[in-house]
Design an enzyme around this catalytic site. Structure first.
Site, short mmCIF file in Angstrom:
data_model
loop_
_atom_site.label_atom_id
_atom_site.label_comp_id
_atom_site.label_asym_id
_atom_site.label_seq_id
_atom_site.Cartn_x
_atom_site.Cartn_y
_atom_site.Cartn_z
N ASP A 36 64.52 60.43 52.11
CA ASP A 36 63.41 60.92 51.32
C ASP A 36 63.62 60.37 49.91
OD1 ASP A 36 61.14 62.57 50.66
OD2 ASP A 36 62.54 64.01 49.78
N ARG A 37 62.58 60.33 49.09
CA ARG A 37 62.75 59.81 47.73
C ARG A 37 63.05 60.92 46.73
NH1 ARG A 37 58.23 57.20 43.85
NH2 ARG A 37 58.19 59.38 43.22
N ASP A 38 62.04 61.69 46.37
CA ASP A 38 62.19 62.70 45.32
C ASP A 38 63.17 63.79 45.76
OD1 ASP A 38 60.28 61.36 43.72
OD2 ASP A 38 58.67 62.33 44.82
N TYR A 73 55.80 65.02 41.07
CA TYR A 73 54.85 63.91 40.99
C TYR A 73 55.35 62.77 40.11
CZ TYR A 73 51.99 67.58 42.99
OH TYR A 73 51.53 68.60 43.79
N ASN A 102 56.67 61.40 51.29
CA ASN A 102 55.33 61.94 51.07
C ASN A 102 54.99 61.72 49.61
OD1 ASN A 102 55.22 62.93 53.68
ND2 ASN A 102 55.55 65.06 53.11
N HIS A 151 48.51 60.92 51.73
CA HIS A 151 47.48 61.88 52.13
C HIS A 151 47.83 63.33 51.83
CE1 HIS A 151 47.35 58.49 55.17
NE2 HIS A 151 46.24 58.34 54.48
N CYS A 208 46.68 63.65 58.76
CA CYS A 208 47.23 62.38 59.23
C CYS A 208 48.46 62.65 60.10
CB CYS A 208 47.60 61.50 58.04
SG CYS A 208 48.88 62.25 56.99
N ARG A 257 52.24 62.37 57.24
CA ARG A 257 52.76 63.32 56.26
C ARG A 257 53.81 64.21 56.91
NH1 ARG A 257 52.21 65.36 51.39
NH2 ARG A 257 52.50 67.59 51.09
N LYS A 258 55.04 64.11 56.39
CA LYS A 258 56.09 64.99 56.90
C LYS A 258 55.66 66.44 56.71
CE LYS A 258 58.95 62.86 54.15
NZ LYS A 258 60.13 62.58 53.33
N LYS A 305 64.47 68.98 52.04
CA LYS A 305 63.66 70.12 52.47
C LYS A 305 63.43 70.08 53.98
CE LYS A 305 59.63 67.69 50.71
NZ LYS A 305 60.44 66.57 50.28
#
Length: 184
Positions: free
Chosen positions: A9-11, A20, A52, A92, A105, A108-109, A135
């Site tokens: 995951d990124r953030d 954001y 996401n 999305h 969609c 989206r996890k 998470k």
């Protein structure tokens, strides 16, 4: 021949989650991320980003701004001798999205679409792969895609009981993961 991957995951895993994040000025790396990812690559894992990015759907930043930041991030990794094998993102959101981005969609996890796309395109051995997320949605998506090991890190969102139940291991950050894998 299929290879295992580490899905990231990124953030909250790669960078501090300020909410954001979409500019270079707001992008702060988690301590040890370059060293950890370099070790994971040396262990033979593909490195795949799955993120996401509902800020696009919500109109907080554009898809082009996300792509520009991702290119900058990718070059930072290359400068530290680490290359991503794939970058997958979901722009999305089913209820908060605007325009074309307001949709239900499969990417989206906690849905596994990004994982399936990566597996197909990169020929990934999902059973021997690892997800590192902050998470429950990250881990749920990985499990649904057949990823064999789920790691939860404390460097992002607050850990929930749902996340704990899905995790095979919990660490302070990605920096702790390579040593754990080496000892397995």
């Amino acid at each position: 021949m299929s290879k295992p991957a580490v899905f990231l995951d990124r953030d909250g895993v790669i960078n501090v989650d300020h909410g954001y994040v979409h500019t270079v000025d707001d992008f702060h790396y988690i301590d040890g991320v370059f060293e950890a990812t370099k070790k994971l690559k040396a262990m033979g894992y593909l490195l795949v980003l799955v993120t996401n990015q509902s800020g696009i759907a919500r109109g907080k930043f554009t898809e082009d701004e996300f792509l520009t930041l991702t290119e900058w991030m990718d070059w930072n990794f290359v400068d530290n001798d680490v290359e991503f094998d794939g970058v997958y993102y979901c722009p999305h959101h089913a209820t908060e999205g605007q325009g074309e981005y307001c949709q239900e969609c499969d990417c989206r996890k906690p849905k596994p679409g990004m994982f399936f796309d990566a597996s197909h395109f990169l020929d990934i051995d999902m059973e021997n792969s690892i997800m590192i997320g902050d998470k429950a949605a990250d881990l749920s998506a990985a499990k649904a895609a057949g990823v064999g090991t789920n790691v939860l890190v404390r460097s992002g969102k607050a850990i929930t009981s749902e996340g704990e139940a899905l995790a095979d291991a919990i660490f302070d950050s990605i920096a702790d993961v390579p040593a754990w894998l080496a000892d397995r």
